[in-house]
Motif scaffolding. Structure first.
Motif, PDB file in Angstrom:
ATOM      1  N   SER A  43      43.535  58.479  69.846  1.00 30.82           N
ATOM      2  CA  SER A  43      42.226  58.196  70.430  1.00 30.82           C
ATOM      3  C   SER A  43      41.527  57.074  69.667  1.00 30.82           C
ATOM      4  CB  SER A  43      41.357  59.460  70.421  1.00 30.82           C
ATOM      5  OG  SER A  43      41.162  59.890  69.086  1.00 30.82           O
ATOM      6  N   THR A  44      42.144  56.592  68.572  1.00 32.79           N
ATOM      7  CA  THR A  44      41.491  55.566  67.756  1.00 32.79           C
ATOM      8  C   THR A  44      42.155  54.193  67.856  1.00 32.79           C
ATOM      9  OG1 THR A  44      42.788  56.216  65.814  1.00 32.79           O
ATOM     10  CG2 THR A  44      40.611  57.239  66.086  1.00 32.79           C
ATOM     11  N   LEU A  45      43.437  54.137  68.174  1.00 32.14           N
ATOM     12  CA  LEU A  45      44.094  52.839  68.317  1.00 32.14           C
ATOM     13  C   LEU A  45      43.635  52.171  69.605  1.00 32.14           C
ATOM     14  CD1 LEU A  45      47.796  53.626  67.292  1.00 32.14           C
ATOM     15  CD2 LEU A  45      46.100  52.351  65.976  1.00 32.14           C
ATOM     16  N   SER A  46      43.439  50.866  69.554  1.00 30.61           N
ATOM     17  CA  SER A  46      43.035  50.143  70.761  1.00 30.61           C
ATOM     18  C   SER A  46      44.250  49.602  71.510  1.00 30.61           C
ATOM     19  CB  SER A  46      42.090  48.998  70.404  1.00 30.61           C
ATOM     20  OG  SER A  46      42.722  48.114  69.495  1.00 30.61           O
ATOM     21  N   GLY A  47      45.378  49.537  70.857  1.00 30.43           N
ATOM     22  CA  GLY A  47      46.591  49.059  71.504  1.00 30.43           C
ATOM     23  C   GLY A  47      47.791  49.275  70.602  1.00 30.43           C
ATOM     24  N   VAL A  48      48.978  49.209  71.191  1.00 29.42           N
ATOM     25  CA  VAL A  48      50.232  49.364  70.453  1.00 29.42           C
ATOM     26  C   VAL A  48      51.224  48.330  70.969  1.00 29.42           C
ATOM     27  CG1 VAL A  48      49.933  51.820  69.918  1.00 29.42           C
ATOM     28  CG2 VAL A  48      51.029  51.156  72.058  1.00 29.42           C
ATOM     29  N   ASP A  49      52.229  48.070  70.171  1.00 28.84           N
ATOM     30  CA  ASP A  49      53.341  47.225  70.604  1.00 28.84           C
ATOM     31  C   ASP A  49      54.614  47.905  70.102  1.00 28.84           C
ATOM     32  OD1 ASP A  49      53.156  46.674  67.892  1.00 28.84           O
ATOM     33  OD2 ASP A  49      52.737  44.559  68.132  1.00 28.84           O
ATOM     34  N   TRP A  50      55.656  47.160  69.783  1.00 24.45           N
ATOM     35  CA  TRP A  50      56.930  47.720  69.306  1.00 24.45           C
ATOM     36  C   TRP A  50      57.541  48.641  70.373  1.00 24.45           C
ATOM     37  CZ3 TRP A  50      58.117  52.116  65.495  1.00 24.45           C
ATOM     38  CH2 TRP A  50      59.387  51.990  64.961  1.00 24.45           C
ATOM     39  N   ASN A  51      57.577  48.129  71.602  1.00 28.31           N
ATOM     40  CA  ASN A  51      58.154  48.872  72.724  1.00 28.31           C
ATOM     41  C   ASN A  51      57.431  50.208  72.937  1.00 28.31           C
ATOM     42  OD1 ASN A  51      59.933  49.104  74.901  1.00 28.31           O
ATOM     43  ND2 ASN A  51      61.452  50.200  73.682  1.00 28.31           N
ATOM     44  N   ALA A  52      56.120  50.198  72.750  1.00 33.70           N
ATOM     45  CA  ALA A  52      55.346  51.431  72.815  1.00 33.70           C
ATOM     46  C   ALA A  52      54.259  51.350  73.870  1.00 33.70           C
ATOM     47  CB  ALA A  52      54.719  51.713  71.452  1.00 33.70           C
ATOM     48  N   GLU A  53      53.851  52.532  74.309  1.00 28.17           N
ATOM     49  CA  GLU A  53      52.757  52.678  75.265  1.00 28.17           C
ATOM     50  C   GLU A  53      51.764  53.673  74.688  1.00 28.17           C
ATOM     51  OE1 GLU A  53      52.297  54.814  79.590  1.00 28.17           O
ATOM     52  OE2 GLU A  53      54.097  53.597  79.260  1.00 28.17           O
ATOM     53  N   LEU A  54      50.503  53.321  74.711  1.00 28.38           N
ATOM     54  CA  LEU A  54      49.441  54.192  74.228  1.00 28.38           C
ATOM     55  C   LEU A  54      49.138  55.228  75.297  1.00 28.38           C
ATOM     56  CD1 LEU A  54      47.486  54.554  71.836  1.00 28.38           C
ATOM     57  CD2 LEU A  54      45.909  53.027  73.026  1.00 28.38           C
ATOM     58  N   VAL A  55      49.100  56.496  74.903  1.00 26.56           N
ATOM     59  CA  VAL A  55      48.767  57.566  75.848  1.00 26.56           C
ATOM     60  C   VAL A  55      47.515  58.279  75.364  1.00 26.56           C
ATOM     61  CG1 VAL A  55      51.083  57.897  76.762  1.00 26.56           C
ATOM     62  CG2 VAL A  55      50.403  59.157  74.748  1.00 26.56           C
TER      63      VAL A  55
END
Length: 189
Positions: A89-101
């Motif tokens: 709930s605190t990250l605004s985005g992700v990478d490294w073949n990832a999806e924020l849920v």
């Protein structure tokens, strides 16, 4: 629907901190590589995602760092290319073949399990505790190391209710470590 597997290294006294004397060796890295390859995707909380990313993301140069032994590279390649879901709930985005849920954890994980064929793999400490409390973990897999840490975070500390488990797999390693896999006991009426 694929199963959700919780997998982690743990000491004999239940410590699951990665710096508690749990050094990887060739045999355990081969084991974990095979386990990750069985998953459609990896499910991480913020802390585990950041820790794994800092250790196992392939550098922009395309070359693994000098500290990495040859026997670590298959694990690194596997985790680097794996699909990842990050619960935060605190990250605004992700990478490294990832999806924020985000959103309702139970509903989100149920949806991911329904979309999965071979299953999902979850590691870490905080997220698996929440998933266990929701009854969403289908397999618990521990690589028990012959070490007594005497301190540090312990496995599933704070679990709300006892979960009875059935042993479904066991493998001994030359190092003295033992891999064990359990499934929650299904009560019949």
């Amino acid at each position: 629907m694929g199963p959700l597997r919780y997998s982690i290294n743990v000491t004999l006294d239940g410590c699951c901190h990665h710096e508690a004397g749990l050094p990887p060796d060739e045999e355990s890295m081969h084991y974990w590589t095979a386990q990750l390859e069985r998953a459609d995707a990896l499910l991480f909380g913020r802390v585990t995602y950041k820790m794994m990313q800092s250790a196992w993301r392939k550098p922009a140069t395309g070359t693994w760092p000098d500290w990495m032994d040859e026997w670590q590279k298959p694990f690194a390649e596997t985790i680097d290319r794996a699909k990842k879901y990050v619960v935060s709930s605190t990250l605004s985005g992700v990478d490294w073949n990832a999806e924020l849920v985000r959103g309702d954890l139970g509903q989100t994980v149920q949806r991911l399990k329904q979309e999965s064929g071979d299953g999902l793999w979850v590691g870490g400490v905080t997220l698996p505790l929440a998933l266990a409390d929701l009854g969403l973990i289908d397999e618990y897999e521990f690589l028990v190391q012959p070490v007594l840490a005497g301190h540090g975070p312990t496995l599933l500390a704070g679990l709300r209710e006892r979960i009875q488990l059935d042993l479904v797999y066991r493998q001994e390693f030359r190092s003295g470590a033992v891999a064990v896999r359990f499934r929650p006991t299904r009560l019949t009426a």
